[in-house]
Design a protein around this motif. Structure first.
Motif: not given
Length: 264
Positions: A215, A226, A229-230, A234, A237, A239-241
C-alpha cells in the motif's frame, strides 16, 4: 523489485523512486527522515548533508548512501544529481540497510552515471534488470569499502519460501492460509505450523504486513485511494483508510501528502 534466492532464503531489492534533477537553493530541509535508503549520484554543483557528527559536502563525482531511518539535514546553492530511493529487505520485511546508522560516500566513474541514466529511460526487461544489477554493484562496493558488518540471513524451508513468493507476487487481503495451502498442494495446518516455527508469526499477520507495505508503494503512484484499496483486496476505500490509520497513525491521503514533501 528483484528477488534473490540463496539457500532457500529470500532477499528483495526494491527501487521505490528515482529522478534526475537540477536543484536550487529551495532544496533544503534541516530535519529530513525517510523509511527508505537513498542513493545520491552527484553530477555537478555543490551541497551538503548534515548529521549529528557534522556536515558532509555533496561533491560531483561521488555517490552517497543515506540509510533508512536516519535523521539528517540537507541543502544546496545549486546541484544536479541522479537519485534512487531503495530498500533491501529480508523475508521478515526488515530493511537490511537501516542498521548502518551513518552516511557513506564513494567516488564513481562518469560511465556509471550514463549507464544508470540509460537504463532509467528504457522500459525493456533488459534495461530494468541492468539497472538493478548496477545498483547492486554500487551497494556491494559500499559494503566492501566500509567493511559493513555481515548481516545474518535466515534460511527457510521450501514450503515457507514458496508461500512467501506467492504472497509477495500480488499482496492481497484475499489471500488466506487455506487458499495459499491449496495453491501449494499442502495442508493448511502444515503451512500455518511452518510459518509459526520459522517466522515466529502467523500467516495472516505476514499477509497483512505485505499488504500494507505494498500500500505504501502504491501510494507513490497515480492510482486513486479507491483503486489501491481494490487492488489490495479491501472491501472499500473507507475500510482501507481505517486499517491504514490504525497501523501507521495517519490516513493514506496524509501519507501521500508526506511523500510529496520527500521527493528528493
Amino acid at each position: 523489485m528483484l528477488l534473490f534466492y540463496q539457500n532457500e532464503s529470500l532477499l528483495q531489492l526494491s527501487i521505490m523512486r528515482s529522478d534526475y534533477v537540477q536543484l536550487t537553493s529551495r532544496w533544503r530541509d534541516p530535519d529530513a527522515y525517510l523509511s527508505m535508503t537513498r542513493l545520491y549520484f552527484v553530477e555537478s554543483g555543490s551541497g551538503y548533508l548534515q548529521t549529528p557528527d557534522g556536515i558532509i559536502p555533496l561533491e560531483p563525482g561521488y555517490v552517497y548512501l543515506i540509510p533508512s531511518y536516519l535523521h539528517f539535514g540537507y541543502g544546496c546553492s545549486g546541484l544536479k544529481k541522479l537519485y534512487f530511493h531503495i530498500r533491501i529487505s529480508s523475508v521478515e520485511q526488515k530493511d537490511l540497510l537501516s542498521g548502518i546508522g551513518r552516511i557513506l560516500k564513494l567516488p564513481y566513474e562518469p560511465e556509471l552515471l550514463q549507464a544508470l541514466l540509460g537504463c532509467r529511460e528504457g522500459t525493456e526487461l533488459y534495461g530494468l534488470l541492468r539497472l538493478q544489477m548496477l545498483l547492486q554493484q554500487v551497494i556491494c562496493r559500499f559494503a566492501e569499502a566500509y567493511t559493513l558488518p555481515q548481516l545474518p540471513i535466515k534460511t527457510y524451508s521450501e514450503t515457507v519460501t514458496q508461500a512467501i513468493s506467492y504472497i509477495q507476487a500480488a499482496p492481497s487481503l484475499k489471500h488466506t492460509g487455506k487458499s495459499i495451502a491449496s495453491h501449494l498442494f499442502i495442508s493448511e495446518s502444515k503451512l500455518r505450523n511452518a510459518f509459526k516455527k520459522e517466522l515466529d508469526t502467523t500467516i495472516g499477520d505476514y499477509i497483512d504486513r505485505c499488504v500494507f507495505r505494498q500500500a505504501k508503494q502504491l501510494l507513490q503512484s497515480r492510482l486513486s485511494i479507491e483503486q489501491i484499496s481494490s487492488q489490495l483486496g479491501f472491501c472499500d476505500q473507507f475500510y482501507f483508510s481505517r486499517r491504514f490509520k490504525q497501523r501507521y497513525g495517519i490516513t493514506p491521503s496524509q501519507y501521500r501528502k508526506r511523500l510529496l514533501a520527500e521527493r528528493t
